[in-house]
Design an enzyme around this catalytic site. Structure first.
Site, PDB file in Angstrom:
ATOM      1  N   LYS A  19     -46.186  45.857  38.659  1.00  0.00           N
ATOM      2  CA  LYS A  19     -47.576  45.825  39.771  1.00  0.00           C
ATOM      3  C   LYS A  19     -45.857  46.687  41.076  1.00  0.00           C
ATOM      4  O   LYS A  19     -45.930  47.572  41.334  1.00  0.00           O
ATOM      5  CB  LYS A  19     -48.552  45.860  40.262  1.00  0.00           C
ATOM      6  CG  LYS A  19     -49.347  46.191  38.938  1.00  0.00           C
ATOM      7  CD  LYS A  19     -50.741  45.574  39.700  1.00  0.00           C
ATOM      8  CE  LYS A  19     -51.321  44.260  39.444  1.00  0.00           C
ATOM      9  NZ  LYS A  19     -50.477  43.001  38.552  1.00  0.00           N
ATOM     10  N   THR A  20     -46.339  45.372  41.271  1.00  0.00           N
ATOM     11  CA  THR A  20     -44.938  45.882  42.796  1.00  0.00           C
ATOM     12  C   THR A  20     -44.112  46.223  43.173  1.00  0.00           C
ATOM     13  O   THR A  20     -43.457  46.913  43.830  1.00  0.00           O
ATOM     14  CB  THR A  20     -45.747  44.196  43.160  1.00  0.00           C
ATOM     15  OG1 THR A  20     -46.856  43.746  43.976  1.00  0.00           O
ATOM     16  CG2 THR A  20     -44.727  43.905  44.841  1.00  0.00           C
ATOM     17  N   THR A  21     -43.363  45.419  41.454  1.00  0.00           N
ATOM     18  CA  THR A  21     -41.763  45.860  41.289  1.00  0.00           C
ATOM     19  C   THR A  21     -41.340  47.459  41.414  1.00  0.00           C
ATOM     20  O   THR A  21     -41.264  48.043  40.923  1.00  0.00           O
ATOM     21  CB  THR A  21     -41.913  44.823  40.270  1.00  0.00           C
ATOM     22  OG1 THR A  21     -42.581  44.965  39.610  1.00  0.00           O
ATOM     23  CG2 THR A  21     -40.783  43.323  40.746  1.00  0.00           C
ATOM     24  N   ARG A  41     -35.765  54.487  45.465  1.00  0.00           N
ATOM     25  CA  ARG A  41     -35.560  55.778  44.570  1.00  0.00           C
ATOM     26  C   ARG A  41     -35.370  56.801  45.890  1.00  0.00           C
ATOM     27  O   ARG A  41     -34.581  57.877  46.104  1.00  0.00           O
ATOM     28  CB  ARG A  41     -36.248  55.756  43.778  1.00  0.00           C
ATOM     29  CG  ARG A  41     -36.343  57.473  42.644  1.00  0.00           C
ATOM     30  CD  ARG A  41     -37.054  57.486  42.272  1.00  0.00           C
ATOM     31  NE  ARG A  41     -36.857  57.647  40.200  1.00  0.00           N
ATOM     32  CZ  ARG A  41     -37.335  57.487  39.420  1.00  0.00           C
ATOM     33  NH1 ARG A  41     -38.315  58.323  39.245  1.00  0.00           N
ATOM     34  NH2 ARG A  41     -36.467  56.852  38.153  1.00  0.00           N
ATOM     35  N   PHE A  98     -54.440  35.511  55.388  1.00  0.00           N
ATOM     36  CA  PHE A  98     -55.334  35.672  53.486  1.00  0.00           C
ATOM     37  C   PHE A  98     -53.403  35.210  52.913  1.00  0.00           C
ATOM     38  O   PHE A  98     -52.254  35.749  52.523  1.00  0.00           O
ATOM     39  CB  PHE A  98     -55.048  36.902  53.515  1.00  0.00           C
ATOM     40  CG  PHE A  98     -55.584  36.993  52.057  1.00  0.00           C
ATOM     41  CD1 PHE A  98     -57.318  36.286  51.363  1.00  0.00           C
ATOM     42  CD2 PHE A  98     -54.967  38.011  51.321  1.00  0.00           C
ATOM     43  CE1 PHE A  98     -57.427  36.550  50.443  1.00  0.00           C
ATOM     44  CE2 PHE A  98     -55.371  37.300  50.187  1.00  0.00           C
ATOM     45  CZ  PHE A  98     -56.779  36.908  49.704  1.00  0.00           C
ATOM     46  N   ASN A 156     -53.649  44.159  34.843  1.00  0.00           N
ATOM     47  CA  ASN A 156     -53.908  42.611  35.029  1.00  0.00           C
ATOM     48  C   ASN A 156     -51.936  42.162  34.829  1.00  0.00           C
ATOM     49  O   ASN A 156     -51.977  41.605  34.762  1.00  0.00           O
ATOM     50  CB  ASN A 156     -54.608  41.950  34.503  1.00  0.00           C
ATOM     51  CG  ASN A 156     -56.152  41.953  35.404  1.00  0.00           C
ATOM     52  OD1 ASN A 156     -56.219  41.937  36.036  1.00  0.00           O
ATOM     53  ND2 ASN A 156     -56.961  41.374  33.348  1.00  0.00           N
ATOM     54  N   LYS A 170     -47.999  42.070  34.690  1.00  0.00           N
ATOM     55  CA  LYS A 170     -46.198  42.165  35.608  1.00  0.00           C
ATOM     56  C   LYS A 170     -46.384  43.696  35.902  1.00  0.00           C
ATOM     57  O   LYS A 170     -44.732  44.086  33.955  1.00  0.00           O
ATOM     58  CB  LYS A 170     -45.723  41.352  34.763  1.00  0.00           C
ATOM     59  CG  LYS A 170     -44.419  41.177  35.960  1.00  0.00           C
ATOM     60  CD  LYS A 170     -43.440  39.606  35.747  1.00  0.00           C
ATOM     61  CE  LYS A 170     -42.070  39.827  36.251  1.00  0.00           C
ATOM     62  NZ  LYS A 170     -42.479  40.569  37.465  1.00  0.00           N
ATOM     63  N   TRP A 219     -53.169  32.788  49.194  1.00  0.00           N
ATOM     64  CA  TRP A 219     -54.446  32.787  47.815  1.00  0.00           C
ATOM     65  C   TRP A 219     -55.235  31.886  48.471  1.00  0.00           C
ATOM     66  O   TRP A 219     -56.247  31.430  48.117  1.00  0.00           O
ATOM     67  CB  TRP A 219     -53.595  32.522  46.403  1.00  0.00           C
ATOM     68  CG  TRP A 219     -53.427  33.855  45.744  1.00  0.00           C
ATOM     69  CD1 TRP A 219     -51.889  34.462  45.587  1.00  0.00           C
ATOM     70  CD2 TRP A 219     -54.125  34.904  46.180  1.00  0.00           C
ATOM     71  NE1 TRP A 219     -51.430  35.781  45.166  1.00  0.00           N
ATOM     72  CE2 TRP A 219     -52.974  36.285  45.394  1.00  0.00           C
ATOM     73  CE3 TRP A 219     -55.194  35.994  45.972  1.00  0.00           C
ATOM     74  CZ2 TRP A 219     -53.400  37.318  44.879  1.00  0.00           C
ATOM     75  CZ3 TRP A 219     -55.637  36.848  45.198  1.00  0.00           C
ATOM     76  CH2 TRP A 219     -54.719  37.914  44.934  1.00  0.00           C
ATOM     77  N   GLU A 247     -50.746  45.370  47.638  1.00  0.00           N
ATOM     78  CA  GLU A 247     -52.074  44.502  46.909  1.00  0.00           C
ATOM     79  C   GLU A 247     -52.727  44.840  47.764  1.00  0.00           C
ATOM     80  O   GLU A 247     -53.658  44.135  47.886  1.00  0.00           O
ATOM     81  CB  GLU A 247     -51.539  43.422  47.520  1.00  0.00           C
ATOM     82  CG  GLU A 247     -50.441  42.671  47.077  1.00  0.00           C
ATOM     83  CD  GLU A 247     -50.081  42.590  45.480  1.00  0.00           C
ATOM     84  OE1 GLU A 247     -50.810  42.827  44.956  1.00  0.00           O
ATOM     85  OE2 GLU A 247     -48.928  42.237  44.961  1.00  0.00           O
TER      86      GLU A 247
HETATM   87  P1  ATP Z   1     -44.517  41.790  40.114  1.00  0.00           P
HETATM   88  O1  ATP Z   1     -44.805  41.239  41.489  1.00  0.00           O
HETATM   89  O2  ATP Z   1     -43.448  40.702  39.435  1.00  0.00           O
HETATM   90  O3  ATP Z   1     -44.216  43.573  40.363  1.00  0.00           O
HETATM   91  P2  ATP Z   1     -47.694  42.680  39.683  1.00  0.00           P
HETATM   92  O4  ATP Z   1     -47.357  42.911  41.196  1.00  0.00           O
HETATM   93  O5  ATP Z   1     -47.972  43.276  38.748  1.00  0.00           O
HETATM   94  O6  ATP Z   1     -45.970  41.801  39.773  1.00  0.00           O
HETATM   95  P3  ATP Z   1     -49.427  40.552  40.903  1.00  0.00           P
HETATM   96  O7  ATP Z   1     -50.911  40.771  40.399  1.00  0.00           O
HETATM   97  O8  ATP Z   1     -48.839  40.446  42.533  1.00  0.00           O
HETATM   98  O9  ATP Z   1     -48.387  41.079  40.102  1.00  0.00           O
HETATM   99  O10 ATP Z   1     -49.301  39.086  40.284  1.00  0.00           O
HETATM  100  C1  ATP Z   1     -47.487  38.922  41.265  1.00  0.00           C
HETATM  101  C2  ATP Z   1     -47.209  37.647  40.439  1.00  0.00           C
HETATM  102  O11 ATP Z   1     -48.364  36.942  39.398  1.00  0.00           O
HETATM  103  C3  ATP Z   1     -46.184  37.177  39.858  1.00  0.00           C
HETATM  104  O12 ATP Z   1     -44.494  36.206  39.878  1.00  0.00           O
HETATM  105  C4  ATP Z   1     -45.417  37.796  38.657  1.00  0.00           C
HETATM  106  O13 ATP Z   1     -45.248  37.253  37.929  1.00  0.00           O
HETATM  107  C5  ATP Z   1     -47.397  36.935  38.862  1.00  0.00           C
HETATM  108  N1  ATP Z   1     -48.018  37.882  37.407  1.00  0.00           N
HETATM  109  C6  ATP Z   1     -48.212  38.974  37.524  1.00  0.00           C
HETATM  110  N2  ATP Z   1     -49.654  38.880  36.031  1.00  0.00           N
HETATM  111  C7  ATP Z   1     -49.242  38.217  35.223  1.00  0.00           C
HETATM  112  C8  ATP Z   1     -49.986  37.718  34.141  1.00  0.00           C
HETATM  113  N3  ATP Z   1     -51.083  38.310  34.091  1.00  0.00           N
HETATM  114  N4  ATP Z   1     -49.932  36.383  34.002  1.00  0.00           N
HETATM  115  C9  ATP Z   1     -49.446  35.630  34.626  1.00  0.00           C
HETATM  116  N5  ATP Z   1     -49.008  35.545  35.938  1.00  0.00           N
HETATM  117  C10 ATP Z   1     -48.210  36.954  35.881  1.00  0.00           C
HETATM  118 MG    MG Z   2     -48.120  42.590  42.920  1.00  0.00          MG
END
Ligand code: ATP
Ligand code: MG
Length: 200
Positions: free
Chosen positions: A44-46, A54, A95, A40, A42, A97, A132
């Site tokens: 994952k995607t980054t 890389r 899709f 949960n 932040k 949200w 995702e």
């Molecule tokens: P990022 O793309 O920044 O690596 P993520 O892929 O880990 O994030 P997602 O679940 O895909 O996270 O959500 C994408 C968005 O939600 C991002 O803008 C991120 O900053 C935000 N986000 C991720 N985790 C949280 C959290 N625990 N609380 C609030 N916002 C979050």
């Molecule tokens: Mg993500």
């Protein structure tokens, strides 16, 4: 530090090096890996995009498949639009949200899955990022067995990165590397606005 402490530190480092060297010597299998980045927090995607960078940096052919369309044009999408060697796929209808249309979203998920399926039999494609995709299983838009079967039959050197919260158990079992990102704090929960270049 006194001499005793320095000597103990050096001995610890020597033991540590021996353990690492031993592991390196034992890791002899040459094959691509399946990486899952879930949880949960932040990052994952980054994280997946960092590895993509890389791989592209080495001149590899790669693919980025995005299963959830954000509200904003992501910086990475704009940046990668100018990148050779990268194929991109985005679930462009349906899709986000904000939609609540099961049939339409399922169709959109299946369409992008069909479009990206040939990548899993292309030995030139060195890395596929499935961003995702975990939500597609959660909402029953895609069957986990379809993904597992593509992963099992892919070219031996192909790497896969899967991101998203709540990765299904079968996927965690199948993957070679699994990282769970744990949220300790997030700026959003302190009322700090989402910002360009950080969130998208
Ligand atoms: P990022 O793309 O920044 O690596 P993520 O892929 O880990 O994030 P997602 O679940 O895909 O996270 O959500 C994408 C968005 O939600 C991002 O803008 C991120 O900053 C935000 N986000 C991720 N985790 C949280 C959290 N625990 N609380 C609030 N916002 C979050
Ligand atoms: Mg993500």
């Amino acid at each position: 530090m006194n001499n005793n402490k320095i000597q103990r530190h050096n001995e610890r480092m020597k033991r540590h090096k021996e353990i690492v060297d031993d592991k390196i010597a034992k890791a002899t299998i040459e094959q691509g890996v399946v990486i899952v980045i879930t949880g949960n927090g932040k990052g994952k995607t980054t994280s997946a995009l960092g590895t993509l960078l890389r791989s592209l940096g080495h001149g590899h052919h790669c693919a980025l498949v995005q299963f959830i369309k954000g509200q904003w044009a992501c910086g990475e999408t704009q940046f990668f639009a100018q990148t050779d060697n990268l194929k991109t796929f985005t679930m462009d209808t349906g899709f986000t949200w904000n939609t609540q249309d099961f049939a339409q979203d399922k169709l959109a998920a299946q369409t992008i899955w069909r479009e990206c399926l040939p990548l899993f039999s292309d030995p030139n494609c060195r890395l596929i990022v499935l961003d995702e995709i975990t939500y597609m299983f959660k909402y029953n838009y895609l069957a986990i067995n379809e993904l597992l079967s593509a992963l099992k039959n892919r070219p031996k050197q192909q790497n896969i990165i899967i991101t998203g919260r709540g990765a299904p158990k079968e996927l965690l079992e199948f993957a070679d590397t699994v990282s769970e990102i744990k949220p300790l704090k997030h700026a959003f929960n302190q009322g700090i606005k989402a910002q360009e270049g950080i969130e998208w």
